[in-house]
Design a protein around this motif. Structure first.
Motif, PDB file in Angstrom:
ATOM      1  N   UNK A 106       2.142  60.612  43.066  1.00 12.58           N
ATOM      2  CA  UNK A 106       2.517  61.915  43.028  1.00 12.58           C
ATOM      3  C   UNK A 106       2.367  62.883  41.634  1.00 12.58           C
ATOM      4  N   UNK A 107       2.510  62.039  40.684  1.00 11.30           N
ATOM      5  CA  UNK A 107       2.503  62.559  39.127  1.00 11.30           C
ATOM      6  C   UNK A 107       0.788  63.049  38.933  1.00 11.30           C
ATOM      7  N   UNK A 108       0.063  62.045  39.317  1.00 14.42           N
ATOM      8  CA  UNK A 108      -1.271  62.573  39.255  1.00 14.42           C
ATOM      9  C   UNK A 108      -1.587  63.669  40.152  1.00 14.42           C
ATOM     10  N   UNK A 109      -1.096  63.837  41.221  1.00 13.17           N
ATOM     11  CA  UNK A 109      -1.292  64.912  42.056  1.00 13.17           C
ATOM     12  C   UNK A 109      -0.938  66.167  41.252  1.00 13.17           C
ATOM     13  N   UNK A 110       0.396  65.987  41.009  1.00  7.74           N
ATOM     14  CA  UNK A 110       1.072  67.246  40.233  1.00  7.74           C
ATOM     15  C   UNK A 110       0.359  67.761  38.967  1.00  7.74           C
ATOM     16  N   UNK A 111      -0.387  66.724  38.367  1.00  7.28           N
ATOM     17  CA  UNK A 111      -0.976  66.974  36.970  1.00  7.28           C
ATOM     18  C   UNK A 111      -2.310  67.840  37.410  1.00  7.28           C
ATOM     19  N   UNK A 112      -3.050  67.612  38.506  1.00  3.13           N
ATOM     20  CA  UNK A 112      -4.221  68.108  38.680  1.00  3.13           C
ATOM     21  C   UNK A 112      -3.891  69.590  39.138  1.00  3.13           C
TER      22      UNK A 112
END
Length: 380
Positions: A106-112
């Protein structure tokens, strides 16, 4: 800032919506491409997050609608388990802004998303630990866990932790008519994570076979589950090994992947010595009945596709403990022996620990021989 998330899997959408809402985005969700395209026109999002593999239409059709039909430059981010390079290139040719391959945190999704459209001015306070890697899986998996009088040995912390971190998994805890406080313990687990944990209550004890069967039939009604499996409540096979079984079936043509407690170098497999001898003897009898060379049909960790779940669990099993053998016998009758051997994979576990308090006693092991004779006669 507004985000439209399109995915046919409810578990994924719930996790995505919660995360992005906490970050301050206004989020709308759609569980089909057609619904997503309709919402696109009324919601007017600042970014579209879309899956590729959906039953009604490919996510690329949604991209075509946005880019070619609507001639819009709205940023489009694909998040999908589809790793086909041609599909990915087709997406970029159509004009997507980014492509994330599941599993993804989820953190990578949010960062992108933040990189593409920026950060909202306000966020929602949350107690969630920011450094935790909470993963969105490639597929949605339902896991049946039969429980009978597990009040004192249920590893509640492990179940909570796994459900919290692995967002594509749903744990269905089946209470098999327990006479202790098991049901209350299970309901407490469900309350801690209602999206990823459910409780199915059997008021009368029917044995492990019927508890698993009822749990599988309950889960198979929900079309979001790509795979359905079962696991022992004592976690003698732990979640790490179960996840390895899931990865195998995701990347193969097998219809069922079964854990195998074969001792080998580099694996932590422990059994009581007397129990091990009895198990070897029973396995030899099982191989003879099946007419197929499976080494460990009785391992309590298996994952299967929806076809197996729907076709092999409709009728009650004739035994309470040997339903694994019956599943394979039913497959042999349904697909034929040679095809069945190709559809089942036995995967050695990296670790398996015999848990204290096992419900299966040495006396029960003697009864198993008689039950095997019953199976051989019933399925001949």
């Amino acid at each position: 800032m507004k985000i439209l998330a399109i995915d046919d899997q409810k578990l994924i959408l719930l996790s995505v919506e919660k995360k992005l809402s906490e970050l301050g985005y206004e989020v709308m969700t759609a569980n089909s491409g057609e619904t997503g395209m309709s919402l696109y026109e009324t919601f007017e999002p600042d970014l579209v997050l879309v899956d590729i593999n959906m039953p009604d239409m490919s996510g690329l059709k949604v991209v075509e609608f946005i880019r070619l039909t609507k001639k819009s430059k709205t940023p489009v981010l694909v998040m999908s388990g589809n790793t086909n390079e041609q599909v990915i290139m087709d997406g970029f040719t159509l004009g997507i802004d980014d492509y994330m391959k599941k599993p993804v945190s989820l953190e990578e999704m949010a960062a992108r998303i933040k990189r593409i459209i920026g950060v909202p001015a306000t966020t929602v306070n949350t107690t969630e630990e920011r450094n935790e890697a909470r993963m969105l899986q490639k597929n949605v998996v339902g896991v049946v866990i039969p429980c009978y009088n597990e009040e004192d040995r249920l590893l509640s912390a492990e179940f909570k932790q796994f459900a919290h971190k692995n967002l594509g998994y749903h744990l269905c805890l089946v209470n098999d008519g327990s006479t202790d406080n098991t049901l209350a313990v299970l309901e407490e687990l469900q309350n801690a994570n209602p999206n990823n944990i459910s409780v199915y209550n059997c008021e009368i004890n029917g044995g492990k076979a019927e508890a698993v069967r009822q749990g599988v039939l309950h889960l198979v009604k929900d079309e979001q589950f790509d795979y359905i499996g079962f696991l022992d409540a004592d976690l003698s096979t732990d979640f790490r090994d179960f996840d390895d079984l899931v990865k195998t079936i995701e990347n193969s043509d097998f219809k069922i992947v079964s854990g195998s407690r074969i001792s080998r170098m580099g694996a932590n497999i422990t059994k009581e010595s007397a129990r091990k001898i009895i198990s070897m003897t029973i396995n030899l009898i099982i191989q003879t009945i099946l007419g197929m060379p499976f080494k460990d049909t009785q391992c309590g960790a298996k994952i299967m596709d929806r076809e197996i779940a729907m076709n092999m669990f409709n009728e009650k099993f004739i035994t309470k403990w040997l339903f694994d053998v019956e599943i394979f016998m039913r497959m042999r009758k349904f697909y034929g022996k040679e095809q069945t051997k190709k559809l089942i994979c036995e995967q050695p576990l990296k670790r398996w620990i015999h848990a204290d308090g096992s419900k299966l006693s040495m006396k029960d092991s003697v009864k198993i021989v008689g039950q095997l004779a019953q199976i051989a006669y019933s399925y001949k």
